[in-house]
Design a protein around this motif. Sequence first.
Motif, PDB file in Angstrom:
ATOM      1  N   UNK A 150       4.553 -13.811 -21.022  1.00 36.99           N
ATOM      2  CA  UNK A 150       5.659 -13.680 -20.072  1.00 36.99           C
ATOM      3  C   UNK A 150       5.751 -12.264 -19.537  1.00 36.99           C
ATOM      4  N   UNK A 151       5.603 -11.284 -20.436  1.00 41.07           N
ATOM      5  CA  UNK A 151       5.654  -9.882 -20.023  1.00 41.07           C
ATOM      6  C   UNK A 151       4.520  -9.557 -19.058  1.00 41.07           C
ATOM      7  N   UNK A 152       3.343 -10.080 -19.337  1.00 40.90           N
ATOM      8  CA  UNK A 152       2.193  -9.829 -18.455  1.00 40.90           C
ATOM      9  C   UNK A 152       2.427 -10.442 -17.077  1.00 40.90           C
ATOM     10  N   UNK A 153       2.945 -11.678 -17.053  1.00 41.74           N
ATOM     11  CA  UNK A 153       3.208 -12.339 -15.774  1.00 41.74           C
ATOM     12  C   UNK A 153       4.274 -11.591 -14.978  1.00 41.74           C
ATOM     13  N   UNK A 154       5.324 -11.132 -15.689  1.00 41.27           N
ATOM     14  CA  UNK A 154       6.352 -10.343 -15.010  1.00 41.27           C
ATOM     15  C   UNK A 154       5.772  -9.050 -14.471  1.00 41.27           C
ATOM     16  N   UNK A 155       4.875  -8.445 -15.232  1.00 41.74           N
ATOM     17  CA  UNK A 155       4.239  -7.203 -14.800  1.00 41.74           C
ATOM     18  C   UNK A 155       3.384  -7.431 -13.566  1.00 41.74           C
ATOM     19  N   UNK A 156       2.634  -8.530 -13.577  1.00 36.61           N
ATOM     20  CA  UNK A 156       1.788  -8.856 -12.420  1.00 36.61           C
ATOM     21  C   UNK A 156       2.658  -9.073 -11.179  1.00 36.61           C
ATOM     22  N   UNK A 157       3.722  -9.873 -11.351  1.00 32.85           N
ATOM     23  CA  UNK A 157       4.599 -10.164 -10.212  1.00 32.85           C
ATOM     24  C   UNK A 157       5.248  -8.893  -9.689  1.00 32.85           C
ATOM     25  N   UNK A 158       5.716  -8.034 -10.600  1.00 33.51           N
ATOM     26  CA  UNK A 158       6.370  -6.788 -10.193  1.00 33.51           C
ATOM     27  C   UNK A 158       5.428  -5.902  -9.391  1.00 33.51           C
ATOM     28  N   UNK A 159       4.199  -5.787  -9.859  1.00 32.73           N
ATOM     29  CA  UNK A 159       3.231  -4.934  -9.160  1.00 32.73           C
ATOM     30  C   UNK A 159       2.755  -5.545  -7.852  1.00 32.73           C
ATOM     31  N   UNK A 160       2.686  -6.871  -7.788  1.00 32.07           N
ATOM     32  CA  UNK A 160       2.301  -7.511  -6.529  1.00 32.07           C
ATOM     33  C   UNK A 160       3.365  -7.288  -5.461  1.00 32.07           C
ATOM     34  N   UNK A 161       4.633  -7.355  -5.872  1.00 37.09           N
ATOM     35  CA  UNK A 161       5.707  -7.062  -4.915  1.00 37.09           C
ATOM     36  C   UNK A 161       5.579  -5.636  -4.402  1.00 37.09           C
ATOM     37  N   UNK A 162       5.240  -4.708  -5.296  1.00 33.48           N
ATOM     38  CA  UNK A 162       5.061  -3.320  -4.871  1.00 33.48           C
ATOM     39  C   UNK A 162       3.891  -3.169  -3.905  1.00 33.48           C
ATOM     40  N   UNK A 163       2.838  -3.946  -4.132  1.00 29.25           N
ATOM     41  CA  UNK A 163       1.629  -3.819  -3.308  1.00 29.25           C
ATOM     42  C   UNK A 163       1.830  -4.357  -1.900  1.00 29.25           C
ATOM     43  N   UNK A 164       2.854  -5.181  -1.686  1.00 29.52           N
ATOM     44  CA  UNK A 164       3.116  -5.696  -0.333  1.00 29.52           C
ATOM     45  C   UNK A 164       3.694  -4.602   0.556  1.00 29.52           C
ATOM     46  N   UNK A 165       4.403  -3.646  -0.054  1.00 30.94           N
ATOM     47  CA  UNK A 165       5.091  -2.608   0.711  1.00 30.94           C
ATOM     48  C   UNK A 165       4.223  -1.848   1.683  1.00 30.94           C
ATOM     49  N   UNK A 166       3.104  -1.242   1.246  1.00 34.22           N
ATOM     50  CA  UNK A 166       2.262  -0.487   2.184  1.00 34.22           C
ATOM     51  C   UNK A 166       1.750  -1.330   3.352  1.00 34.22           C
ATOM     52  N   UNK A 167       1.472  -2.624   3.101  1.00 31.61           N
ATOM     53  CA  UNK A 167       0.985  -3.494   4.179  1.00 31.61           C
ATOM     54  C   UNK A 167       2.078  -3.679   5.230  1.00 31.61           C
ATOM     55  N   UNK A 168       3.317  -3.949   4.757  1.00 30.76           N
ATOM     56  CA  UNK A 168       4.428  -4.109   5.696  1.00 30.76           C
ATOM     57  C   UNK A 168       4.698  -2.807   6.441  1.00 30.76           C
ATOM     58  N   UNK A 169       4.525  -1.682   5.749  1.00 28.58           N
ATOM     59  CA  UNK A 169       4.720  -0.379   6.386  1.00 28.58           C
ATOM     60  C   UNK A 169       3.734  -0.195   7.534  1.00 28.58           C
ATOM     61  N   UNK A 170       2.489  -0.598   7.307  1.00 21.76           N
ATOM     62  CA  UNK A 170       1.472  -0.505   8.361  1.00 21.76           C
ATOM     63  C   UNK A 170       1.814  -1.377   9.554  1.00 21.76           C
ATOM     64  N   UNK A 171       2.294  -2.597   9.275  1.00 25.91           N
ATOM     65  CA  UNK A 171       2.693  -3.487  10.371  1.00 25.91           C
ATOM     66  C   UNK A 171       3.837  -2.863  11.178  1.00 25.91           C
ATOM     67  N   UNK A 172       4.776  -2.233  10.470  1.00 26.02           N
ATOM     68  CA  UNK A 172       5.914  -1.607  11.154  1.00 26.02           C
ATOM     69  C   UNK A 172       5.442  -0.460  12.038  1.00 26.02           C
ATOM     70  N   UNK A 173       4.494   0.328  11.559  1.00 25.01           N
ATOM     71  CA  UNK A 173       3.962   1.433  12.375  1.00 25.01           C
ATOM     72  C   UNK A 173       3.261   0.901  13.615  1.00 25.01           C
ATOM     73  N   UNK A 174       2.491  -0.185  13.465  1.00 26.15           N
ATOM     74  CA  UNK A 174       1.797  -0.755  14.622  1.00 26.15           C
ATOM     75  C   UNK A 174       2.767  -1.379  15.612  1.00 26.15           C
ATOM     76  N   UNK A 175       4.007  -1.675  15.158  1.00 25.07           N
ATOM     77  CA  UNK A 175       5.020  -2.237  16.063  1.00 25.07           C
ATOM     78  C   UNK A 175       5.713  -1.143  16.874  1.00 25.07           C
ATOM     79  N   UNK A 176       5.337   0.095  16.609  1.00 25.36           N
ATOM     80  CA  UNK A 176       5.906   1.231  17.349  1.00 25.36           C
ATOM     81  C   UNK A 176       4.817   1.783  18.260  1.00 25.36           C
ATOM     82  N   UNK A 177       4.993   1.585  19.584  1.00 26.05           N
ATOM     83  CA  UNK A 177       4.034   2.083  20.566  1.00 26.05           C
ATOM     84  C   UNK A 177       4.677   3.163  21.416  1.00 26.05           C
TER      85      UNK A 177
END
Length: 587
Positions: A30-57
């Motif tokens: 359970x701890x490992x699965x929670x750790x995986x989920x927590x880190x995956x949520x963190x890893x989405x952030x930079x991708x969304x940040x890039x999309x936001x930058x590309x939305x600024x022209x």
Amino acid sequence: MRNSPKKLNRLHLLKRLWSYLFHYKWMLLTAILLNIASNLFLLVGPLLSGYAIDAIQLGVGQVQFERVFLLCFYMLVFYLMSSILEYIMSVLMTRLTQKTVRNMRSDLFTKLTRLPVGYFDTHAVGDILSRITYDIDTINTSLSSDFIQVLSSIITIVGSVIMMILISPNLMLVFVVTIPMSILLTKYMTDKFQPLFRQRSAKLGELNGFVEENISGQQTIKVYHQEVTMIESFDALNKQAVDAYYQSEYYGSMVGPSVTFINNLSLSLISVYGAFLYLWGNITLGNLSSFVLYSRRFSGPINEISNIFGELQSAFAAAERVFQLLDEAEEVADIDGAYVFKDVKGDVDFENVTFAYTDEKPIIKHLSLSVKAGDTIAIVGPTGAGKTTLINLLMRFYDPQSGIIRLDGIDIKTATRSSLRLAYAMVLQDTWLFKGTIYDNLTYGSEDASQADVEAAAKAAMIHSYIMSLPQGYQTMIDEDGQSISQGQKQLLTIARAMLLDAQLLILDEATSNVDTTTELKIQEAMNRLMKGKTSFVIAHRLSTIQHADNILVVNHGEIVEQGTHEELLAADGLYNTLYHSQFDKS
């Protein structure tokens, strides 16, 4: 001379630690699965940040505010979910590690109860305590924090690599150079510095052993005015421990900055190469920003792993000491179908017994002796003659190299140790009482004894009146090792405890050597009651206490050089006569 403990490699240590964690595999999963989920949520952030930058022209009306705000909201949600999952995982891991450490400490204590007496003769108490306390706490710290940190780092590294490959395979070429550099450097330093952490744990164990010995021997130290000498000895050991700690921390701390330099180098290369790719139109500004963020997430865990390198090495050294103790050879198991002593009469025979603690120096040599049930056998002789060794052999704390010891005609090697030792009651020179009530101390080993039985034994040992004079009588609490009562009273309590055991054989090892003459007479009277009708082995330096023994054995250099009654031995004008007159002659 004991052998050096076997060195254990890290893979073996990890397997052993994993076996403890596996007891709680569902909590761990359970701890490992929670750790995986927590880190995956963190890893989405930079991708969304890039999309936001590309939305600024550039230009008026070119910014997609609705898309930017929505992406920022999603980033907030993902980061919040990651924090919540990480909190739950931390609580779960804290409980998991506490349960694991509890089991490990319990196994260590259980192991100590199964080790032969010889182990404690050759290992400092402080060092053993250090393994149960300091080393276990070190492992606990590593499991509760370092384990999760390493797991999070691995997930983050793998996730970041996947995202960077999806964004720009070309930029990944930078890591072809820097990753092998980090791996090779970390491996080299790990192999180089591991012995330093092993030495640190060993030096701390030695220091703890020295402190434990000095705390228990404060009275002797003060009597001989050795405070300054002990302080100097402590300072020397303390310096060795501090130096070992400094060496391990100093060299261990080199790993973090070295790996950080390599990671910063990779970030610089990414920035330069990424700028060229952007100018050539091979990557958007948003993707380049996301790649840089992922590269930092990739290098961050590597830095963290290198920074906790020292803690991990310390944990490995601590685990090695713990598992070395758990791997110590236990007392040889009873043979299949071993004989169980019941209704013991008390006949004891030694047949050509030879024993040595080390091969170079035999303590007992070809000893033969026959003791009839109910006899009192006194054993006397110079210090180091082998008197206490005979008792150790009787109780099977040690087994002889050759010869046979029989109880009621049965070879004690063919019987269970528990039934053999229950056939004996012991009153030793070093009285052992534990923190608890007087009643608990008296019934130690005789839990089924009634209050009437306890009082009868106390009266026979002439300690009942003293007990009743205490505030809570038999329920009075005494300090650890009975430090709140006198030596004579402690000795009488141990005699009462031996009476309650009601064993057919009795061992008295220097039972009156630490008391004054008046108290000795009182203890001697109590012992005479205890010895009545029992086969008794009495070790005594004060020969006045054994003059009525049925047989006196004079032991010297591991051999019985004389035996007989008190009168016979005096008439023989041998070693006993010399010992006797050295105590009683006034001229």
